[in-house]
Design a protein around this motif. Structure first.
Motif, PDB file in Angstrom:
ATOM      1  N   LEU A 175      57.998  67.626  51.095  1.00 57.22           N
ATOM      2  CA  LEU A 175      57.120  67.678  52.267  1.00 57.22           C
ATOM      3  C   LEU A 175      56.220  66.444  52.403  1.00 57.22           C
ATOM      4  CD1 LEU A 175      56.146  71.442  52.049  1.00 57.22           C
ATOM      5  CD2 LEU A 175      57.548  70.375  53.817  1.00 57.22           C
ATOM      6  N   GLN A 176      56.118  65.641  51.369  1.00 51.38           N
ATOM      7  CA  GLN A 176      55.300  64.431  51.438  1.00 51.38           C
ATOM      8  C   GLN A 176      56.028  63.383  52.267  1.00 51.38           C
ATOM      9  OE1 GLN A 176      54.789  63.608  47.267  1.00 51.38           O
ATOM     10  NE2 GLN A 176      53.037  65.006  47.063  1.00 51.38           N
ATOM     11  N   SER A 177      55.417  63.022  53.386  1.00 53.57           N
ATOM     12  CA  SER A 177      56.086  62.139  54.338  1.00 53.57           C
ATOM     13  C   SER A 177      55.054  61.451  55.217  1.00 53.57           C
ATOM     14  CB  SER A 177      57.044  62.957  55.213  1.00 53.57           C
ATOM     15  OG  SER A 177      56.299  63.925  55.954  1.00 53.57           O
ATOM     16  N   PRO A 178      55.460  60.423  55.939  1.00 52.05           N
ATOM     17  CA  PRO A 178      54.537  59.766  56.871  1.00 52.05           C
ATOM     18  C   PRO A 178      53.982  60.746  57.922  1.00 52.05           C
ATOM     19  CG  PRO A 178      56.457  58.390  56.506  1.00 52.05           C
ATOM     20  CD  PRO A 178      56.745  59.704  55.858  1.00 52.05           C
ATOM     21  N   GLU A 179      54.806  61.711  58.352  1.00 51.50           N
ATOM     22  CA  GLU A 179      54.359  62.696  59.341  1.00 51.50           C
ATOM     23  C   GLU A 179      53.220  63.558  58.781  1.00 51.50           C
ATOM     24  OE1 GLU A 179      58.347  61.296  60.163  1.00 51.50           O
ATOM     25  OE2 GLU A 179      57.571  62.379  58.416  1.00 51.50           O
ATOM     26  N   HIS A 228      50.639  66.802  66.510  1.00 46.63           N
ATOM     27  CA  HIS A 228      51.822  67.094  67.305  1.00 46.63           C
ATOM     28  C   HIS A 228      52.082  68.599  67.256  1.00 46.63           C
ATOM     29  CE1 HIS A 228      52.815  62.800  67.555  1.00 46.63           C
ATOM     30  NE2 HIS A 228      52.467  62.728  66.278  1.00 46.63           N
ATOM     31  N   PRO A 229      52.990  69.116  68.070  1.00 46.69           N
ATOM     32  CA  PRO A 229      53.270  70.559  68.047  1.00 46.69           C
ATOM     33  C   PRO A 229      53.682  71.082  66.670  1.00 46.69           C
ATOM     34  CG  PRO A 229      54.194  69.581  70.019  1.00 46.69           C
ATOM     35  CD  PRO A 229      53.696  68.447  69.184  1.00 46.69           C
ATOM     36  N   TRP A 230      54.272  70.227  65.843  1.00 46.08           N
ATOM     37  CA  TRP A 230      54.734  70.641  64.529  1.00 46.08           C
ATOM     38  C   TRP A 230      53.734  70.344  63.408  1.00 46.08           C
ATOM     39  CZ3 TRP A 230      54.478  65.888  62.435  1.00 46.08           C
ATOM     40  CH2 TRP A 230      54.803  64.791  63.237  1.00 46.08           C
ATOM     41  N   THR A 231      52.633  69.682  63.703  1.00 43.87           N
ATOM     42  CA  THR A 231      51.695  69.233  62.668  1.00 43.87           C
ATOM     43  C   THR A 231      51.110  70.393  61.868  1.00 43.87           C
ATOM     44  OG1 THR A 231      51.096  67.271  63.961  1.00 43.87           O
ATOM     45  CG2 THR A 231      49.571  67.951  62.218  1.00 43.87           C
ATOM     46  N   ALA A 232      50.661  71.434  62.556  1.00 46.31           N
ATOM     47  CA  ALA A 232      50.031  72.562  61.865  1.00 46.31           C
ATOM     48  C   ALA A 232      51.005  73.228  60.900  1.00 46.31           C
ATOM     49  CB  ALA A 232      49.514  73.584  62.881  1.00 46.31           C
ATOM     50  N   ARG A 233      52.235  73.408  61.312  1.00 44.53           N
ATOM     51  CA  ARG A 233      53.222  74.063  60.457  1.00 44.53           C
ATOM     52  C   ARG A 233      53.562  73.209  59.238  1.00 44.53           C
ATOM     53  NH1 ARG A 233      57.976  74.326  62.865  1.00 44.53           N
ATOM     54  NH2 ARG A 233      58.733  75.902  61.377  1.00 44.53           N
ATOM     55  N   LEU A 234      53.645  71.896  59.429  1.00 49.64           N
ATOM     56  CA  LEU A 234      53.938  70.999  58.316  1.00 49.64           C
ATOM     57  C   LEU A 234      52.798  71.015  57.291  1.00 49.64           C
ATOM     58  CD1 LEU A 234      55.730  68.847  57.006  1.00 49.64           C
ATOM     59  CD2 LEU A 234      54.591  67.119  58.440  1.00 49.64           C
TER      60      LEU A 234
END
Length: 289
Positions: free
Chosen positions: A142-146, A153-159
């Motif tokens: 899960l460690q990534s630039p995102e 972004h719409p996926w930020t909270a879930r990540l």
């Protein structure tokens, strides 16, 4: 989707469209019912890719992963699109095949995904790692630039939430708390329960005021019902006593004429009593010599 439906006769296209609308509307709030509508649409137009895709998501929502995977594969064959690749991999996880999901995470199709699709694929891969008991590897996945980006972004909270949860599993509670807080900041639509997880880590317990009020109302209603029952029993007891007084005149020593007794019966009794009195007076009268 509209273009696909135009290939159908007008009446059929309208029926299919209505069912697809209901699938989209009910997918989150009532997935079982959404699944039912998807099956209807599938019977009507199984050669339409949008129908196969909707049927796949409906089956996925109710845990029918084998069926969902088959529908997603059919939709992919029809369109050639790779956007369903992450959810197809997640179906493999649902079927108990995390190794297959990991293999899909390394396929060339992943590079063809947009940013949201790549993040979704990373989430699936991390989940597969955890399924295989590789909790530390899930954290690294899960460690990534995102994840490091401050942009939302719409996926930020879930990540961020998934990363916090993975950290918690490996015992890094302090870091997990920080990432749950970051997930909460990005969760503008309430898609995660990050606030609850934070409260749990902080030892905060919430009291449901509405639930307490409902319980109090139920207790009051029960008490009122009990009082009403007691009052009813008291009234019945009073009625029973009154009936006993009316029916039990002999017990009190008072003569009570029966309801069927006529006026003549009463008169005869009185006459007999008067005759007895005359006989007594005759006995006391001295005889004439």
């Amino acid at each position: 989707m509209r273009q696909e439906l135009l290939s159908l006769p007008k009446t059929l296209a309208e029926d299919v469209a209505r069912n697809l609308v209901m699938v989209a509307k009910l997918l989150d709030e009532d997935p079982e019912q959404a699944y039912g509508y998807s099956r209807v649409a599938l019977r009507l137009a199984s050669r339409v890719a949008a129908v196969r895709e909707a049927a796949g998501f409906a089956a996925y929502a109710v845990g029918k992963y084998s069926e969902a995977l088959a529908e997603f594969r059919a939709a992919r064959r029809m369109t050639g699109s790779v956007e369903l690749w992450p959810v197809m991999a997640d179906c493999e996880r649902g079927l108990g095949r995390p190794e297959k999901a990991m293999a899909m995470a390394g396929e060339p199709e992943v590079k063809r995904l947009d940013k949201a699709g790549q993040v979704e694929m990373r989430l699936v891969a991390a989940g597969a790692r955890r399924d295989m008991g590789q909790a530390d590897a899930a954290v690294v996945t899960l460690q990534s630039p995102e994840l490091a980006s401050s942009a939302v972004h719409p996926w930020t909270a879930r990540l961020r939430y998934a990363y916090a949860d993975a950290l918690l599993e490996v015992g890094r509670e302090g870091e997990a708390r920080d990432w749950f807080a970051k997930a909460l900041e990005a969760d503008q639509n309430g898609t995660t329960d990050a606030s609850d997880r934070l409260a749990e880590l902080d030892g905060v317990e919430f009291t449901d005021v509405l639930e307490g009020a409902e319980e109090a109302d139920e207790a009051d209603a029960a008490e009122e019902a009990g009082t009403a029952d007691e009052a009813g029993k008291a009234v019945e007891a009073l009625k029973a006593d009154a009936g006993a007084d009316a029916d039990g005149g002999e017990a009190s020593g008072e003569p009570v004429a029966s309801a069927g007794a006529g006026a003549d019966d009463v008169t005869d009794e009185v006459v007999v009593e008067d005759t007895d009195a005359d006989e007594v007076r005759e006995e006391k009268r001295p005889e004439k010599g």
